[in-house]
Design an enzyme around this catalytic site. Structure first.
Site, PDB file in Angstrom:
ATOM      1  N   HIS A 261       9.493   7.088  -0.827  1.00 22.71           N
ATOM      2  CA  HIS A 261      10.754   6.813  -0.130  1.00 22.71           C
ATOM      3  C   HIS A 261      10.628   7.155   1.368  1.00 22.71           C
ATOM      4  CE1 HIS A 261      15.186   6.378   0.171  1.00 22.71           C
ATOM      5  NE2 HIS A 261      15.040   7.261   1.132  1.00 22.71           N
ATOM      6  N   GLU A 262      10.236   8.388   1.654  1.00 25.54           N
ATOM      7  CA  GLU A 262      10.095   8.780   3.066  1.00 25.54           C
ATOM      8  C   GLU A 262       8.995   7.967   3.734  1.00 25.54           C
ATOM      9  OE1 GLU A 262      12.393  10.487   4.484  1.00 25.54           O
ATOM     10  OE2 GLU A 262      13.333  10.959   2.561  1.00 25.54           O
ATOM     11  N   HIS A 265      10.451   4.792   5.053  1.00 25.86           N
ATOM     12  CA  HIS A 265      11.128   5.025   6.342  1.00 25.86           C
ATOM     13  C   HIS A 265      10.086   5.145   7.465  1.00 25.86           C
ATOM     14  CE1 HIS A 265      15.288   5.554   5.151  1.00 25.86           C
ATOM     15  NE2 HIS A 265      15.000   6.497   4.269  1.00 25.86           N
ATOM     16  N   GLU A 291      17.225   2.040   4.996  1.00 26.05           N
ATOM     17  CA  GLU A 291      17.163   2.333   3.559  1.00 26.05           C
ATOM     18  C   GLU A 291      16.493   1.190   2.789  1.00 26.05           C
ATOM     19  OE1 GLU A 291      18.009   5.036   1.373  1.00 26.05           O
ATOM     20  OE2 GLU A 291      17.763   5.977   3.310  1.00 26.05           O
TER      21      GLU A 291
HETATM   22 ZN    ZN Z   1      16.345   7.314   2.811  1.00 23.19          ZN
END
Ligand code: ZN
Length: 496
Positions: A261-262, A265, A291
């Protein structure tokens, strides 16, 4: 010097101060000794104030006024004037005393929220939240809006989005997801999730996260991975985008999916060309588009069958107990759908339902149709309607999120929009990269990253999210893509 050169110099001053503040903020969460906290807060506060003063200075106002009339700007320069000018106008519209009072109310509300959640005592938080809502309503009046005061607040997170548009997205989505969730629960065969649990060495989990980040092409020469209690990605400046992660030892899932997830980003932020930094356009189109990048890597890639066909042997290198397991069992285990009380633990199917109920409450608080005192009852009713479960207490219900105590009203929809944007991009990606699954099965993420770089990352904040999604997919945001994606995937997993 020309106005444009002066304007660029002014942005450079802001950028350098921002970089210093980001680095200190990152250090505050990762390495700073606890006794340094009071002084550090002052230093960060000082730097933030300096940036804010530059962002509303008369000098900048003069540059913007000239540049808005300048017909010779490049498209990027125009986008810069549009974005920096909008922030300037909004910041100038709010009296400094209001900003200060709001900040004090937020600090008090945060402390009250921590105590209230611990004691499971909504009543003690209620007066603070009432204050926050009152400030947010005044803020919306300062900013101005055409239709609904919530629109003025949304603009901070999802430029161009409105309350009306959100309702038009949410209504059909709800009508599809709520019955589908019931179908899965009553007619589906749930996967065995025990396979992802056990006892895991944190150092091995840390190495596994690193391996996963290398796999998705995160550039460690332009970043770092550090330990933290609540994971986040920190963008210090060009060539420096850092990831943080945590390593609970009862399952490999939270740390692996957290890294992905990170990492999503961070790939976005590592993909901004340097010129975007120079023009104040490095930072992503919106929270929702940001996101979309993290959720695509975490869910559409990290929870895909192709990914687990590649990753099962990698997992086994770090945890030999997975040497004899099947990739299919792991794929199914990471895709269990279960209505849960806590948003951050929700799966792909139920996640958006958690957001919808928050959005409906926020919009009602801001237009005055909902009173803070009624939140616990409204929350529990919505949980029952959408997810079929009711929290046993407010700590696991209306008090679970930090956002409102921090004054973030209008933030939650970004999480949902990220899922929807990602689902709308995926068919385009599959069309452009017909061998996507085969590439992932071989552990080759370069083609995917190439597509994201070209279509999303390199534009930074040049386009508003509605412009960007239309540029990429040819039409405005349409939740039908997400519905199709979850129905196909989960009907298959649950044997519907
Ligand atoms: Zn996030």
């Amino acid at each position: 010097m020309t106005t444009l050169a002066n304007y660029r110099d002014h942005l450079a001053e802001m950028r350098k101060l921002n970089s210093a503040a980001s680095l200190l903020g990152w250090d505050q969460q990762t390495h700073m000794p606890p006794k340094a906290a009071p002084h550090r807060a002052q230093v960060i506060g000082k730097l933030s104030r300096m940036v804010f003063e530059l962002s509303i200075s008369d000098q900048l106002g003069g540059f913007l006024a000239d540049l808005r009339k300048d017909g010779g700007l490049s498209p990027l320069e125009k986008a810069s004037v549009r974005k920096v000018g909008k922030d300037y106008d909004r910041n100038r519209a709010v009296p400094p005393e209001f900003v200060e009072q709001f900040q004090i109310a937020q600090s008090e509300a945060q402390a009250a929220w921590i105590a209230a959640r611990k004691a499971n005592d909504f009543a003690s938080f209620q007066p603070h939240l009432e204050k926050i809502v009152e400030f947010a309503r005044r803020l919306a009046e300062y900013y101005g809006y055409e239709d609904h005061p919530y629109d003025a607040l949304l603009e901070d997170y999802e430029p161009g989005m409105t309350c009306k548009q959100l309702r038009a997205i949410i209504e059909p989505l709800k009508c599809d997801l709520v019955p589908f969730l019931r179908d899965l629960a009553t007619h589906g065969t749930p996967p065995d999730k025990s396979v992802v649990h056990g006892s895991f060495d944190p150092d091995a989990l840390r190495r596994l996260s690193r391996r996963a980040l290398e796999l998705i092409q995160y550039d460690f020469e332009a970043g770092a991975l550090d330990d933290v209690a609540h994971p986040f990605t920190a963008t210090i400046g060009p060539g420096d985008v850092r990831i943080t992660n945590r390593y609970p030892t009862d399952s490999f899932m939270p740390s692996l999916l957290g890294a992905l997830h990170e990492g999503g980003h961070a790939l976005y932020n590592q993909g901004f060309p340097e010129e975007l930094y120079m023009l104040g356009l490095a930072g992503g189109s919106s929270n929702g588009i940001h996101e979309s990048q993290s959720r695509m890597i975490e869910n559409q890639i990290g929870r895909s069958r192709a990914f687990w066909q590649f990753f099962q042997p990698v997992l086994a290198e770090h945890f030999p107990q997975y040497g004899s397991g099947s990739p299919e069992a792991l794929y199914r285990a990471v895709n269990v759908v279960e209505p849960s009380l806590i948003r951050v633990e929700a799966d792909e199917v139920t996640y958006n339902l958690h957001i919808m109920l928050r959005f409906e409450i926020e919009a009602g608080l801001i237009d005055g149709s909902i009173a803070v005192a009624d939140l616990p009852a409204l929350w529990n009713q919505a949980m029952s309607d959408y997810l079929g479960i009711v929290p046993p207490n407010d700590a696991q219900g209306v008090l679970q999120d930090v956002h409102w105590s921090m004054g973030y009203i209008g933030y939650f929809p970004s999480y949902m929009l990220g899922n929807l944007y990602a689902a709308q991009m995926l068919p385009k990606i599959r069309k452009a990269l017909p061998t996507l699954d085969a590439d992932i099965r071989r552990g080759d993420m370069k083609p995917l990253l190439g597509w994201l770089r070209e279509n999303v990352h390199r534009h930074g904040a040049t386009y508003q999210p509605n412009e960007l999604i239309e540029r990429i997919t040819g039409h405005p945001l349409d939740p039908a893509h997400f519905v199709r994606y979850v129905k196909e995937k989960y009907s298959d997993i649950y044997g519907l």
